[in-house]
Design a protein around this motif. Structure first.
Motif, short mmCIF file in Angstrom:
data_model
loop_
_atom_site.label_atom_id
_atom_site.label_comp_id
_atom_site.label_asym_id
_atom_site.label_seq_id
_atom_site.Cartn_x
_atom_site.Cartn_y
_atom_site.Cartn_z
N ARG A 162 -126.75 39.45 -38.01
CA ARG A 162 -127.73 38.66 -38.41
C ARG A 162 -128.96 39.67 -38.32
NH1 ARG A 162 -127.15 32.95 -35.34
NH2 ARG A 162 -129.32 32.56 -36.17
N ALA A 163 -130.17 39.21 -38.77
CA ALA A 163 -131.41 39.96 -38.66
C ALA A 163 -131.73 40.29 -37.43
CB ALA A 163 -132.78 39.44 -39.58
N PRO A 164 -132.43 41.58 -36.85
CA PRO A 164 -132.95 41.78 -35.50
C PRO A 164 -133.46 40.59 -34.88
CG PRO A 164 -133.13 43.65 -36.97
CD PRO A 164 -132.67 42.74 -37.92
N ASP A 165 -134.42 39.81 -35.80
CA ASP A 165 -135.30 39.07 -35.04
C ASP A 165 -134.81 37.63 -35.35
OD1 ASP A 165 -135.48 38.95 -37.92
OD2 ASP A 165 -137.84 38.80 -37.89
N ASP A 166 -133.62 37.54 -35.70
CA ASP A 166 -133.10 36.24 -36.04
C ASP A 166 -131.95 36.06 -34.89
OD1 ASP A 166 -131.97 33.93 -36.87
OD2 ASP A 166 -130.74 34.70 -38.47
N LEU A 167 -132.58 35.65 -33.83
CA LEU A 167 -131.66 35.25 -32.67
C LEU A 167 -131.42 33.73 -32.42
CD1 LEU A 167 -133.97 37.22 -29.73
CD2 LEU A 167 -131.85 38.08 -31.06
N SER A 168 -129.67 33.59 -32.52
CA SER A 168 -129.50 32.27 -32.02
C SER A 168 -130.12 31.89 -30.75
CB SER A 168 -127.93 32.47 -32.00
OG SER A 168 -127.47 33.13 -30.85
N ARG A 169 -130.00 30.16 -30.75
CA ARG A 169 -130.62 29.75 -29.70
C ARG A 169 -129.72 30.31 -28.19
NH1 ARG A 169 -129.56 23.64 -29.44
NH2 ARG A 169 -127.35 24.40 -29.39
N ASP A 170 -128.36 30.55 -28.57
CA ASP A 170 -127.53 31.02 -27.22
C ASP A 170 -128.15 32.33 -26.77
OD1 ASP A 170 -125.54 28.66 -26.80
OD2 ASP A 170 -125.43 28.90 -28.89
N GLU A 171 -128.27 33.17 -27.84
CA GLU A 171 -128.73 34.38 -27.62
C GLU A 171 -129.99 34.65 -26.81
OE1 GLU A 171 -127.30 38.06 -30.45
OE2 GLU A 171 -128.31 36.22 -31.72
N LYS A 172 -130.99 33.63 -27.23
CA LYS A 172 -132.22 33.79 -26.61
C LYS A 172 -132.13 33.47 -25.13
CE LYS A 172 -135.05 32.67 -30.65
NZ LYS A 172 -135.60 31.60 -31.46
N ARG A 173 -131.06 32.59 -25.01
CA ARG A 173 -130.88 31.79 -23.51
C ARG A 173 -130.43 32.97 -22.68
NH1 ARG A 173 -129.15 27.26 -24.55
NH2 ARG A 173 -126.93 27.88 -24.85
N GLU A 174 -129.46 33.68 -23.26
CA GLU A 174 -128.74 34.71 -22.38
C GLU A 174 -129.53 36.07 -22.24
OE1 GLU A 174 -125.57 34.75 -20.90
OE2 GLU A 174 -125.64 32.58 -21.56
#
Length: 298
Positions: A162-174
């Motif tokens: 994914r694009a560097p600024d396209d974080l999944s919701r789970d990534e943001k939480r982790e």
């Protein structure tokens, strides 16, 4: 300066930077096996340190007692290169290192594996691992061979493309959990020491040399444990780490605790060193090493 002068100078430095007595500091200073060369540079800013610490933490949790050819965490050399850290990987473990670091959502696990937010770019011989707003690390094999990127397993969703600024919701939480880990009293010390561990493979790999592997793991987001049974004693490893500036800047009271002959804690148990009293493997060490190697080849 004479050898005795170097020992005295190091003993005073250890005494001044820790809560150890001068007698204990002198005992450690006498046991340094790897003499200090040029100082190992720290990561230049806090976000890079936090990123490197996360990499070390993930690799410790995943590799455990499956190191190979004496490369703890799969790393043989680390070179500071301005804002970036260059890692030279053990060839037999290189693809596994990259695989373990790349983020993916594991449905069977129910969460993120790898380093959340990490993205990859490169040409197969050199990969740049980067996370927006955090830092970057370059990785290559010591023999300059190819490192193939993994294919996601059936129960995984790859996130590293994914694009560097396209974080999944789970990534943001982790990411939030790592940046502000609950129950970790001193995040600065955690990031500093785990980053320093990744940057000093020539020292920590000594624990793996007798058998080709050691054991590493963690209990939570605030510690990293190294266990081994042969080779350097705990005090010898502590002495070399301290001589190479490992606890510089760490609060004096929690810099190093020699718990026993076989255990030490650095940075208020951020890094825990355990050496067993007797050999765990004996004549089986080579057989175990061959089994680990076959696992990486499959």
């Amino acid at each position: 300066m004479s050898k005795s002068g170097n020992v005295n100078r190091l003993a005073k430095k250890i005494r001044d930077n820790t809560s150890l007595t001068l007698t204990a500091s002198f005992r450690l200073a006498q046991q340094v096996n790897v003499r200090p060369g040029p100082p190992t540079a720290d990561a230049p800013e806090p976000r890079q340190r936090r990123f490197e610490a996360h990499l070390a933490h993930v690799l410790a949790a995943r590799f455990q007692d499956h190191q190979l050819n004496g490369a703890l965490l799969g790393v043989r050399e680390a070179v500071s290169n301005g804002q970036r850290l260059d890692l030279l990987l053990e060839p037999a473990m290189a693809e596994a290192v990259i695989c373990e670091l790349l983020p993916r959502f594991d449905h069977s696990y129910g969460g993120i594996r790898g380093v959340p937010g990490l993205r990859v770019m490169g040409d197969g011989r050199r990969w740049t691992l980067h996370a927006i707003g955090l830092g970057r690390v370059a990785a290559a094999r010591t023999d300059s061979g190819l490192i193939r990127l993994p294919l996601p397993r059936d129960d995984e969703v790859a996130l590293w493309g994914r694009a560097p600024d396209d974080l999944s919701r789970d990534e943001k939480r982790e990411i939030e959990r790592w940046v502000d880990a609950k129950g970790v009293d001193d995040l600065h010390t955690r990031d500093l020491l785990m980053s320093r561990l990744l940057r000093r493979p020539e020292l920590v790999n000594r624990t793996s040399e007798p058998h080709g592997f050691a054991n590493c793991y963690n209990h939570h987001a605030g510690d990293l444990v190294i266990e081994w049974c042969c080779g350097d004693t705990v005090e010898e490893l502590c002495a070399s780490l301290l001589a190479h500036g490992f606890i510089d800047g760490v609060p004096r009271a929690s810099a190093v605790e020699l718990v026993s002959q076989h255990s030490a804690r650095l940075g208020d148990a951020t890094i825990i060193l355990n050496r067993h009293a007797s050999c765990l493997y004996g004549d089986d060490a080579q057989t175990i090493a061959e089994h680990i190697k076959r696992g990486y080849e499959s």
